[in-house]
Design a protein around this motif. Structure first.
Motif, short mmCIF file in Angstrom:
data_model
loop_
_atom_site.label_atom_id
_atom_site.label_comp_id
_atom_site.label_asym_id
_atom_site.label_seq_id
_atom_site.Cartn_x
_atom_site.Cartn_y
_atom_site.Cartn_z
N LEU B 92 0.83 -1.20 0.00
CA LEU B 92 0.00 0.00 0.00
C LEU B 92 0.86 1.25 0.00
CD1 LEU B 92 -2.63 -1.04 2.66
CD2 LEU B 92 -2.75 -1.25 0.15
N THR B 96 -1.32 5.19 4.10
CA THR B 96 -2.71 4.84 3.81
C THR B 96 -3.36 4.39 5.11
OG1 THR B 96 -2.04 4.01 1.65
CG2 THR B 96 -4.18 3.35 2.43
N THR B 98 -5.86 2.15 6.92
CA THR B 98 -6.64 0.94 6.67
C THR B 98 -7.11 0.38 8.01
OG1 THR B 98 -4.83 -0.62 6.89
CG2 THR B 98 -5.14 0.39 4.74
N TRP B 113 2.05 10.76 -3.20
CA TRP B 113 0.84 10.29 -2.54
C TRP B 113 0.11 11.40 -1.79
CZ3 TRP B 113 -2.42 6.72 -3.49
CH2 TRP B 113 -3.35 6.32 -2.54
N VAL B 125 -8.50 2.33 -1.91
CA VAL B 125 -7.52 1.32 -2.31
C VAL B 125 -8.16 -0.05 -2.12
CG1 VAL B 125 -5.21 0.40 -1.94
CG2 VAL B 125 -5.66 2.83 -1.56
N GLU B 126 -8.27 -0.80 -3.24
CA GLU B 126 -8.93 -2.11 -3.19
C GLU B 126 -7.97 -3.20 -3.59
OE1 GLU B 126 -13.16 -0.72 -5.26
OE2 GLU B 126 -11.87 -2.24 -6.20
N LYS B 133 -3.51 -4.36 -6.66
CA LYS B 133 -4.57 -3.51 -6.11
C LYS B 133 -5.09 -2.55 -7.17
CE LYS B 133 -1.14 -0.25 -4.30
NZ LYS B 133 0.02 -1.03 -4.81
N THR B 134 -6.27 -1.99 -6.86
CA THR B 134 -6.85 -0.92 -7.68
C THR B 134 -6.95 0.31 -6.80
OG1 THR B 134 -8.18 -2.52 -8.90
CG2 THR B 134 -8.81 -0.20 -9.07
N ILE B 135 -6.48 1.41 -7.31
CA ILE B 135 -6.65 2.68 -6.60
C ILE B 135 -7.68 3.48 -7.38
CG2 ILE B 135 -5.58 4.79 -5.75
CD1 ILE B 135 -3.03 3.30 -5.34
#
Lengths: 123, 142
Positions: B92, B96, B98, B113, B125-126, B133-135
């Motif tokens: 990550l 971030t 989480t 960032w 963030v997935e 990952k997908t942002i």
């Protein structure tokens, strides 16, 4: 709003100063060119270095890393480095949003950058 | 050719279909998307600048710190642009927030960032099912 042009980095001299001019769009893929040009200052030791961003249409944080490293190296040698414009809206915004303006000695033009008294020597 | 009068606006415009593989290509793709829908000026030209900065930082992060860019999508809405940037790393971005189970963070140059977080209305963030990952972010244009 035109499409981007790949970065060009050129070097010149003006009154004992190394002038490194960045044109076009500079990002992570092209930042090394600026890094290389600035490392020349380290090797040839001019009185001062001017980083001319007046022709830089786009820059992201990749340029900040290069400029900060170069600034550090110049300070260690006691040589003045000036970053000059006039800056494009994007470059100005980049400095603004990242809060990095204060890290550099800035000038409005190459001429102004050459005229700036060196804080270290007063000349 | 481009069905410029069709809806929705998702990914329509010159450059659609050509894989985005660099930050420069991503910027060009987004510029083309805005041009195709007459959204290049308007009341807030600074918003386009912010959008291009975010695009560049996201794609750069994927390439430099995300083990490579796995995909880039830009969707134009009335309010702004939704961006989805996919990469191959589970790590990550630093700082971030989480809920836990953080696989690890990656170092960046420190400015990319925070710039993204500052300029976007939302940042999600997935993890991707196959890894990476997908942002997903939303950049307002209004």
């Amino acid at each position: 709003m035109s499409d981007g042009a790949e970065a060009t980095v050129t070097r010149g001299t003006a009154r004992d100063a190394l002038v490194v001019r960045v044109g076009g769009d500079i990002d992570h893929a092209s930042a090394f060119r600026l890094e290389e040009a600035l490392s020349l200052a380290h090797r040839t030791g001019p009185e001062r270095t001017v980083v001319d961003l007046s022709a830089t249409d786009f820059a992201d944080s990749s340029i900040l890393h290069v400029l900060l490293e170069a600034q550090r190296a110049h300070r260690a040698r006691g040589t003045l480095m000036v970053v000059c414009g006039p800056f494009s809206d994007i470059v100005r915004r980049l400095f603004d949003v990242t809060g990095t303006e204060g890290f550099f000695v800035l000038a409005d033009s190459v001429g102004a950058a050459l005229e700036l008294p060196d804080p270290a020597t007063g000349r | 050719m481009n069905p410029a009068n069709s809806t929705p606006a998702a990914d329509r415009g010159p450059g659609t279909g050509a894989a985005v593989t660099s930050a420069a290509a991503a910027r060009d793709h987004v510029r083309a998307l805005l041009r195709a829908h007459g959204r290049t000026g308007g009341p807030n030209p600074d918003a386009v600048i912010d959008l291009l900065l975010v695009v560049s930082e996201l794609v750069t992060n994927a390439i430099r710190h995300g083990d490579g860019l796995a995909g880039f999508d830009a969707t134009l809405t009335d309010a702004g642009v939704r961006l989805a940037v996919r990469d191959h790393s589970d790590a990550l971005p630093a700082r971030t927030h989480t809920t836990g189970g953080i696989p690890g963070t990656h170092r960046t140059n420190g400015y990319g960032w925070p710039l993204i977080v500052r300029l976007c209305d939302s940042v999600v963030v997935e993890p991707r099912p196959g890894g990476g990952k997908t942002i997903r972010v939303f950049v307002p244009l209004a």
